[in-house]
Motif scaffolding. Structure first.
Motif: not given
Length: 1084
Positions: A335-336, A361-372, A391-403
């Motif tokens: 958020g910050e 804004i290009m966001l390079v991360t492995d997840g986002a816990t909320e939609m902000y 850009y979701l980094i890694g194979r985990e898709s748990a936070f894909a929907d938020n991103l």
């Protein structure tokens, strides 16, 4: 008769007096080196070499011949404003033709696609650029290969090409028979006809091409491509500047990189590569910054807190170095980070310094816990002017929907990147989203790139060094889908373009109107040099290795005397005007300097982002003359075997029609003047002048031939070549020895770049002679590019039309002689110090003195120690040179080089060090092995970012761009002779310097009574300008004036924002089995 006896009597008396003075000086010679003796030596040597040089060059005969025409010629002053405007019109016309050819390709491509129905089952054999003419073990053509006729063609870098067909290149990491590619290749076959028609209309065209949004690249004419030693071609048309600039509008970008603890290991490596790939897609009209975040905000470059910088190569490379220092720890507070990014974009946009167009804004991360959504509601809704690309980094898709929600809610695009091999393809997708407004507007903006060399393309073509890559600019336009059903999707089909070698631009420049020191130059809207005689894009002459920042050299870095950027800013803002300043121009590999006053004239080139300027030096450089002779007489003398015309000057344009391409300039002139080819485009005024010069200089052929045939002349073959050049680019040469016996065989050949007429300069011997006092000769030892050629001496003198300072220099003549022959003349002259009693008190043969012959820039031509020949005098006699500088006999001139390269010791960096221990290496290898097994794709193994492999060899010296300051030295013309003493720790060492009459040379005689070895040498070594951290920061922040592109397409109300990406599917059973093994390794 009585007058002649008086003159003879006067000479005898003067000689007696001079001998008497010598005798007196020698009697008192114990107190120092007698000046009259040295003066006698200098006079004897000067008279000998002046007589020799004038005789064999034919300078007096040529001066006489021009004098005979003096009353029939017209002298005028060059109108700089008119000259630059005419030049701009010619350049505009040339660029317009290239743009029209590109526009025809756009129309053909869009029509062909409109008529095509996509067929996922389509089978189509095409000519693959890599596979053509390849056969299998049984001798049969491989699939997508086939027999493809190739013929050598010097117009296309001496490559073998097919002028009837194009070829298709598919990136190594893509499947040749992918349905999307096959369909695209099929409908784009329609471009073949237009390629051929364009080339027939304009034979000066070179490469034409279509870069598809699907990744394939269609190139005309057809040419064979060659993989590198890894079996790979590192070329993807979609990451070329011409593609990106044509596809999108200028943009301001903030890249947010997650460096929380969960990003450790391979994820951080993939994140670094993702950011680096994003930087690759940014051009000189874009602005950016990179912020790393965890529980705190970290600007990757702390100096640039709260601002954006231009995405030029230097800035992008600077940020890449800082990327290596990122490490993962803590928790991620997105958020910050988003708040900071939105604030920067808003504040910077209000300053008007950025692109003032698209924002992202290009966001390079492995997840986002909320939609902000609260952040987006505050800063971006409802206008949604800032696009979000997660850009979701890694194979985990748990936070894909938020991103993905963030992307869809903010007109962006979501991508998931699981491996290093996925990076490039996923990063490129954002370009298609950014291009949507332009596509929907159906605006075919024409873009022009800065000067560049496509090294990947050159490597694939296997260009040889001699005909290797040259600087060019590209004109490109986007190609859109015009189908009604896809209109609001804004589908970009690709980009078409054609290359324009800058050599073609140089051919338009009327060099004969610019004078000896004049030149033309052009810059881009960002102030970068497109063409300039002082642009040095290569490491060294003869080596086809580009400097790192060769394509972003600013005009202020070559015209550095313009401290306030007055000239630069006026040209960037496309104004028409004039400017004057004192300049210091270096010649002879930067070892010599000429001081002059330049007048600059500039204007814009319509239809392009470029501006053009010409520089004319005051004095003879501002004047021209025109003579007149009959065509018959002129052609007769022009066709003589000793005559040549400047290769890179355009007397007749032989590129406009195919049948003229193989004509020499002299052949074209003859066909034009005799009316047999009236449609030849020739410069009638220049041709008339070159005919005049051919007639005036013709008598020298017979004169030189007579000298060569006279056996009593030049019996020891000391003089090897006589030559002349005129201001129209005409030259004549005569050999007094057979070619095999020439001491310097490169002289006056294409290998001797500075010694011949080029597109951007007169020969060095011509330039230097023009600045010498009329009637005197300039002597030098040429410096070759590889090693200093010390075997010959060149002598040249200028021919003026009138006895007037404003008279144009009409020609220069000279000779090449053996160095040994020249030196022998010097030592012979130094023995003419006959005293009254027949004994010499001093001699250059004595061990008590050292005798040197140096030129007006301080380089040694003659010395007893042959190894010192060609060196700078200050390196050999530092104490004497320092004294000469103190006394004003020589002046030190400070110069600056903003295109320099300095050695840098590449020690181990943090990122490289992580691979130093065996466990890390094993971990990396296992990681890549697992990825390889998961992907079953060799490319994913090969295409690992070089930073992962620690490309910086530990302990290796690299050449890096830097700024340097270095000296040059020039003699003071008004000081003809000087004596002096040097205090060498209580011992006084005397010396005498005496100018050699009618030359640029000085004799220096130094006694050897004292050891002055402790005195430091005076060198010409450059010194790197070290900028402290504060100054470095100021330089990064400082934004020079630039002209923003006129076209901007940030968003469109009809845009379909729901086309915003999807998450990658999870891997199969193999992935499930192997990933638990990989996870512990990566997390360590």
């Amino acid at each position: 008769m009585r007058c002649e006896w008086r003159i003879l009597f006067w000479h005898v008396c003067c000689s007696r007096i001079l001998l008497f003075l010598v005798a007196v000086a020698e009697v008192s010679g114990s107190q120092g080196i007698p000046l009259p003796v040295v003066k006698l030596w200098a006079s004897a040597f000067g008279g000998e070499i002046k007589s020799l040089s004038a005789k064999y060059s034919g300078s007096q005969l040529l001066q006489k011949k021009y004098k005979e025409f003096e009353k029939s010629v017209r002298v005028g002053e060059i109108d700089g404003v008119k000259l630059v405007k005419n030049l701009a019109v010619k350049m505009e016309e040339m660029f317009r033709k290239k743009a029209e050819a590109t526009r025809r390709l756009v129309m053909a491509a869009e029509e062909a696609h409109h008529q095509h129905e996509e067929n996922p089952e389509l089978q189509y054999e095409y000519f693959n650029a890599v596979l053509i003419n390849e056969v299998d073990e049984e001798g049969n053509n491989v699939e997508l290969g086939g027999e493809f006729l190739l013929e050598p063609n010097d117009h296309f870098n001496h490559l073998s090409v097919n002028l009837s067909l194009s070829v298709v290149q598919v990136p190594t990491n893509m499947y040749n028979k992918d349905p999307d590619i096959v369909n695209g290749v099929y409908w784009s076959e329609a471009l073949n006809k237009v390629f051929v028609e364009n080339f027939e209309r304009d034979p000066s065209l070179i490469w034409q091409y279509f870069g598809s949004a699907k990744g394939f690249f269609r190139q005309y004419p057809g040419v064979k491509w060659h993989p590198d030693e890894h079996g790979v071609i590192g070329f993807d048309c979609r990451n070329r500047k011409w593609y990106i600039q044509a596809a999108t509008s200028p943009k301001d970008v903030v890249i947010l990189v997650d460096v929380s603890g969960s990003m450790k290991g391979l994820r951080l490596t993939i994140a670094r590569q993702t950011v680096s790939s994003i930087l690759d897609t940014l051009g000189d009209d874009d602005f950016f910054n990179i912020i790393a975040y965890n529980q705190e905000i970290h600007y990757v470059e702390p100096c640039l807190n709260g601002t954006l910088v231009r995405a030029d190569k230097a800035n992008k490379d600077h940020f890449r170095e800082h990327l290596d220092k990122l490490f993962a720890k803590g928790i991620g507070l997105l958020g910050e980070a988003l708040t900071e990014a939105f604030t920067i974009l808003s504040d910077f946009n209000q300053t008007g310094h950025g692109s003032v167009c698209s924002q992202a804004i290009m966001l390079v991360t492995d997840g986002a816990t909320e939609m902000y959504d609260d952040v987006f509601e505050k800063f971006n809704w409802p206008d949604r002017k800032v696009r979000i690309f997660p850009y979701l980094i890694g194979r985990e898709s748990a936070f894909a929907d938020n991103l993905k929600w963030m992307a869809c809610a903010n007109k962006g695009y979501f991508s998931q990147i699981s491996t290093l091999a996925d990076v490039q393809e996923n990063v490129m997708r954002y370009l298609h989203v950014m291009s949507r407004p332009k596509v929907i507007d159906h605006e075919h903006d024409t873009i022009w790139t800065e000067a560049y060399v496509d090294s990947a393309l050159s490597q694939a073509h296997k260009l040889k060094a001699k005909g290797g890559p040259s600087l060019m600019t590209t004109v490109a336009m986007p190609v859109f889908s015009t189908k009604n059903e896809t209109k609001n999707q804004g589908i970009l089909l690709g980009v078409v373009g054609t290359d324009i070698p800058l050599q073609e631009l140089m051919k338009i420049i009327p060099k004969h109107m610019l004078g000896i020191h004049g030149y033309a130059f052009a810059i881009t809207n960002n102030g970068y040099v497109l063409t300039h005689p002082d642009l040095r894009p290569l490491y060294q002459d003869g080596k086809k290795r580009r400097k790192p920042n060769y394509s972003s050299v600013d005009l202020s870095e070559v015209e550095w005397e313009d401290k306030d950027d007055i000239l630069r800013n006026a040209m960037v803002n496309r104004k028409t005007g004039t400017f004057s300043m004192e300049v210091k121009k270096t010649v002879d590999k930067g070892k010599r300097v000429l001081k002059m006053h330049n007048d600059y004239y500039y204007t814009d080139i319509k239809g392009t982002p470029f501006s053009v300027g010409v520089a004319l030096s005051r004095g003879h450089g501002k004047f021209f003359f025109r003579g007149n002779v009959s065509v018959e007489t002129g052609l007769h003398d022009l066709e003589q075997p000793d005559v040549a015309l400047a290769d890179e000057w355009t007397y007749c344009n032989t590129d406009e029609h195919h049948e003229h391409r193989y004509l020499t300039q002299i052949q074209a002139i003859k066909l034009f003047l005799t009316g047999r080819r009236p449609h030849l485009d020739c410069d009638r005024e220049l041709i008339q002048e070159v005919l005049f010069d051919a007639v005036v200089t013709a008598p020298l052929e017979a004169y030189w031939t007579g000298l060569a045939l006279n056996k009593s002349e030049n019996s020891d073959k000391g003089v090897e070549v006589a030559y002349l050049g005129t201001r129209t680019g005409l030259s004549r040469t005569n050999l007094f020895v057979v070619p095999e016996q020439l001491s310097n065989q490169d002289f006056l050949t294409a290998e001797d770049k500075e010694g011949v007429f080029n597109a951007d300069h007169f020969p060095l011997w011509y330039k230097r002679a023009a600045e010498q006092v009329p009637g005197t000769f300039v002597y030098s030892i040429p410096f070759s590019s590889a090693s200093e050629n010390k075997s010959v001496v060149l002598a040249s003198t200028a021919i003026q039309l009138l006895d007037d300072r404003k008279s144009p220099i009409v020609a220069a003549v000279g000779i090449q002689m053996k160095l040994e022959y020249f030196q022998r003349k010097f030592w012979t002259a130094c023995r003419q110090c006959t005293a009254l009693d027949g004994k010499c008190s001093i001699s250059c043969d004595s061990a008590d003195i050292n005798c040197y012959l140096i030129d007006n820039n301080g380089f040694i031509l003659v010395t007893e120690d042959y190894s010192q020949t060609g060196r700078f005098f200050g390196e050999v006699e530092g104490a004497v040179m320092n004294k000469l500088l103190q006394m004003g006999s020589f002046k030190r001139i400070t110069l600056y080089d903003y295109q320099a390269l300095c050695k840098e010791y590449a020690g181990s960096s943090d990122s490289a060090g992580t691979l130093a221990d065996p466990f890390t290496v094993v971990k990396w290898l296992l990681t890549e092995l697992v990825i390889f097994l998961l992907e079953f794709n060799f490319y994913s193994w090969w295409n690992v970012d070089l930073t992962v492999k620690a490309q910086r060899s530990r302990g290796k010296t690299m050449m890096v761009p830097c700024d340097t300051e270095y000296p040059a030295f020039v003699s003071e013309r008004t000081i003809k002779e000087t004596t002096g003493n040097i205090d060498c720790e209580g011992c006084f060492r005397s010396f005498v310097i005496q100018q050699i009459p009618s030359s640029n040379l000085f004799m220096v005689v130094v006694d050897n009574k004292c050891d002055c070895g402790s005195a430091p040498p005076v060198t010409m070594d450059p010194i790197e300008i070290i900028h402290n951290e504060s100054l470095k920061c100021d330089r990064l922040k400082f934004q020079k004036d630039r002209k923003k592109p006129e076209s901007c397409h940030p968003f469109h109300p009809e845009e379909n924002a729901m086309e915003c990406g999807s998450a990658s599917a999870l891997s199969g059973p193999l992935a499930a089995a192997l990933l638990p093994l990989l996870t512990p390794l990566i997390s360590r």
